[in-house]
Structure formats: structure tokens, C-alpha cells
Design an enzyme around this catalytic site. Sequence first.
Site, short mmCIF file in Angstrom:
data_model
loop_
_atom_site.label_atom_id
_atom_site.label_comp_id
_atom_site.label_asym_id
_atom_site.label_seq_id
_atom_site.Cartn_x
_atom_site.Cartn_y
_atom_site.Cartn_z
N ASP A 66 0.83 -1.21 0.00
CA ASP A 66 0.00 0.00 0.00
C ASP A 66 0.87 1.26 0.00
O ASP A 66 1.87 1.33 0.74
CB ASP A 66 -0.87 -0.01 1.27
CG ASP A 66 -1.94 1.06 1.24
OD1 ASP A 66 -2.79 1.01 0.35
OD2 ASP A 66 -1.93 1.93 2.12
N GLU B 10 1.94 -0.46 -4.94
CA GLU B 10 0.95 0.54 -5.32
C GLU B 10 1.70 1.86 -5.23
O GLU B 10 1.99 2.36 -4.15
CB GLU B 10 -0.24 0.56 -4.35
CG GLU B 10 -1.32 1.51 -4.83
CD GLU B 10 -2.01 2.32 -3.75
OE1 GLU B 10 -3.07 2.87 -4.01
OE2 GLU B 10 -1.47 2.42 -2.62
C1 NOJ Z 1 -4.37 2.97 -1.01
C2 NOJ Z 1 -5.53 2.05 -0.78
O1 NOJ Z 1 -5.81 1.37 -1.97
C3 NOJ Z 1 -6.67 2.90 -0.31
O2 NOJ Z 1 -7.86 2.18 -0.24
C4 NOJ Z 1 -6.31 3.49 1.03
O3 NOJ Z 1 -7.32 4.39 1.41
C5 NOJ Z 1 -4.99 4.25 0.97
N1 NOJ Z 1 -3.98 3.55 0.25
C6 NOJ Z 1 -4.46 4.53 2.35
O4 NOJ Z 1 -4.03 3.34 2.94
#
Ligand code: NOJ
Length: 573
Positions: A223, A288
Site C-alpha cells: 500500500d 501501489e
Molecule cells: C491505497 C488504498 O488502496 C486505499 O484504499 C487506502 O485508502 C490508501 N492507500 C491509504 O491506505
Amino acid sequence: MSTTATLATLSDSDLAADPNWWRQAAVYQIYPRSFADSNGDGLGDIKGITAKVPYLKELGIDAVWLSPFYPSALADGGYDVDDYRNVDPKLGTLADFDEMAKALHSAGIKLIADIVPNHSSNRHEWFQEALASPRGSAARDRYIFRDGLGENGDLPPSDWDSVFGGPAWERITEPDGTPGQWYLHIFAKEQPDLNWANREIRDDFLKTLRFWSDRGVDGFRVDVAHALTKDLTEPLLSKLELTEANSGTDGFDDGSHPFWDRDEVHDIYVEWREVFNEYNPPRTAVAEAWVHATRRARYASPEGLGQAFNFDLLQADFDAEEFREIITRNLAEAKQTGASSTWVFSNHDVVRHATRYGLPKAAKGPADKKLAKGQDGKAWLLAGGPKDELDVELGERRARAATLLMLAVPGSAYLYQGEELGLQEVADIPDSERQDPAFFRNKGVEVGRDGCRVPLPWKVEGASFGFGDGGAHLPQPDWFSKYAVEAQDGTNNSTLELYRKALKLRRELQAEEELEWIETGNPEVLHFSRPGGWQSVTNFGDTAVDLPAGTVLLTSDPLEDGKLPANSTVWLR
Ligand code: NOJ
């Protein structure tokens, strides 16, 4: 094992041991709280997932990616983690997790866990300890605490906004009851940013990676992988200074932003890679990282995470020229790092692609591409999802066409639960039932992401359409009935059957990661081939076109008088 062995030629045990299993995997994202509810409390759970393993096997995916399932107050759908090495009691136990991992593995499905290293939740024991400890203490140093500005420190240390709106700093009350320091939270205030300059944090995450790897987790989705390291040398830059320094529209391209995409972040992933390589096959990871396109490859390096999400198709209109440019560029980039590309249209953060593609396209505005992006659906949601602006049938046709195209492109394909049903975004969730912090912190600017997180319909009728025996934690509209698994299972030309057929064929046809464009003479039609004679043709235009030579294997919608209709894809060989 060679990276070019076709999946069809590999046995299940070969696949289990193949270190390259991820390169062209079809990965299905499960948002656990909205997938299947085994105990009727309205919240999906781990046992619910285990019960659906036969469904997942029949779907034909190679891996499951589980969004966070850790103990959490759900301030941000589970991305606010209270304890990184446990299962949320609302979702089950560690024993349930082990059982699920075993069931998935027995079905030949790998398991990818979401890991959330940038921030913990404010309920994490570290944060609670930091609140109870004095300024300058070791406990505070696990997070990013600063004194405020102004005479009494009552102004935040900088004017930065959190991603979800509102300030990125929150003031605490010191243990003696006086107004105190501020802590940084790039996301919600319940998600304090961890201090990755602190060795203890680094070591603890290595422990977490081993904890889940030992339990059979095959890979990790990381993440906000690009936010962990920060340069908070004072004075902190103002928003204006940051905007001025940001020359491009897609983020900094030189690593100079104080918290996004700094070069030092990769030192962390080199250490993670060492842990991944302790396992056989090595654990995988996908970053990500919403970074400038020129910097994505760093996250995908074999010495680092190995793969990074490419959100380019997800951000594109349904447009032949855009698709071709994105595919060509990303395949070339992936080749440079030795990673495989990733493809994704939908996930838990964006408006479902069956809905986006039913909305009018943006006028192509050359000036600011971000403003010109018409098909992200956010403005439509904010306006209350006006029905006359959405062409549901068109959206679904295009979504099927786009997905079939994507599944033929080399690389790994990430699918989001419900897209195999052609599910639409739920636009009309009452404010009182919304959960997303992006809605609460950003009122009037966007409505947030709950509309793609509504629990799945499994049955045509019944409480929560078979999601569980009770209700659903987000309201399901009546029209969910016709998208139910039950309605589509075995139904000719249903979206579910299309996904099943496509995923099965994809395994059989999959070959070297090469793609060759075939010129069609029609700017609205994209045609490419893969080694072994697999071809994919997509008609982005308004009128049916002739098919090239070859045997038709699959079409996203039935052919019209032997021609490929508008908004559809065909696979041939
Ligand atoms: C990316 C995640 O996909 C999202 O759902 C989340 O709100 C943020 N990161 C913060 O963790």
C-alpha cells in the site's frame, strides 16, 4: 523454469514451485468485508472466502489478493491497521486464515496479502504509547511528531492537505492535559504516518513479512509504496512551493518531493527483497505507487518489489489511441526492468469500469490531462449518479471488450471482485450509510469509494442477495439481483461465463511476453498477436468491422453478421 513455459504445459505442482508464477498471473482482488459473509453479521469474513474457493477455482484465476483483513476500526476500510500480525476478530481468526490459505493452495490459487507500511491505525499499541509518552521519547519517534507553529504551537507544522481532504496534521493532547504536538497523517487522522527512519519500524515489518510468508502467503501488495520515506527538514515547504516545484502534471519526476517517491524508499525494498528470497519460491510483491511514469520501474526492479501497478489503462478513456500508446509504453518499460507489466481497470478505490465506460467521454483537453479525464466517474457520482448520463448497456459492452483485450496483453491482470459479474457502481448510497473517510473529509468535492465496495450479490433473491444470511454493511440496490452469480452461472453470453471462458483460454494460449501490433488501417480498431498465433481485435468505433483471418475463439459480445460489432473484442487463432 523458463519464463516462457506456457501455463498450459505446467502441472499444479510445477506452478506452485515456479518462481515466475506471477509474471502473467490473473489476480483476483477480494475486498474481504464485501465478498461473502459466513455468519450473517453483514460483514464479509475469512470463512466466507474459504466457502467460495470452488467459485474462485471455476473462475480460473491464478491468485487472490486480499485487501486488509487485520484488526481495524475501519476508519479507512481496513487500511488503518491495529495489529499487523493478526486477523480482525470481526473477520475470523488466524486459524481461519490458515484454513483459507490451505483451501486456496489446494485449488492451485496463490495468496497475496495487502500490507500497509506507510501508516498504522491510531489504535495501534505504538500510537497509543506515543500519545502517553513525552515529547522526544522513543515512542513518539515511531511516528512523525512536530511542534506546531505560532506562539503557542497551535498552527500545524505546515499547510499540507491530507489525501482525503483537510489538514495532514492533527494536534494531540499531551499526557498532562495540555494542547500538544502535531502528528503527520497523509491519509485520515486515524492513520498516523510511521517513521521509516526508525530502525525499529523497519525490523518490525521484516518480522511481519516473515510472519505471513511462514503462514503461506505467496506475495504482498504494498500500500502506498511510494510514501514511506520522508525528508522533513525544516522549514517544511508550503503547498504553493510544492506545486511550483512540480513541473509535470503526474507528480515529481526527480525524487525531490518531501514524502512522495523519494529515492531512499528503495533501500527499504532491498531489505524486503532479501526476506522474500528466503522463501522458495521467493515471495512476490507489487507496489501501489502513484508516481511519475518515468519512475515506476524503480519499484518493479528485481532487487526491490519486483512489480508495480500500472494504472494507466484505469485512467484512460475507452479510446483506441490511448490504449495502444499505454500498452506499447508499458510493455517497453517492463522489458527494461525485467518485470512484467500489470494491468487493471477496477479496484476498491475507483468507480467500476462498467460504469465509467457508460459515461460520456471527456473532450480531449490538451492543456491539463488530469482535468480532461472524463471517464473517472467522480463528477458523475458527486452529481448523484444522474441516470440520463449513464448508458449502462454501453458501459458493460465496453467493459467486457476492454477486459478481453487486457487479458490478451502480456503481463499480469488484476481483476476486482464483482467485475466478473459486470457489476455497476452503486451511486445512490445515502450519506448516512457512507463509510469512506474520503466522503467525510472531502464533503462536496467527492463522495468517496463506497459505491464499488457494496457486498457482492450471489443469489437472485434473499437477504443481502446471498452475501450472507443477514444484511449487508453497505446497502445493495434492487438491481443487484440481475447481476447475481446465480443469474449468470451457466447463462450463455453472461459476463461471468465470458470471464470464465477467457481465463481458461488465457491459460492455454499464454506464451512468451511478446506482443506485435497488426495495422488495421482503421484508427478505431486495435489488432495484435501473441506468439503461437493468439490474436485479439478490439473495435472501439461505432460500426461493425470485418474480422481478420483466423478461427474465432471468443467474443466479448456476439458477432453481427460475421462482423465484429462496435465496442467489442474478439480472440482468434
Ligand atoms: C491505497 C488504498 O488502496 C486505499 O484504499 C487506502 O485508502 C490508501 N492507500 C491509504 O491506505
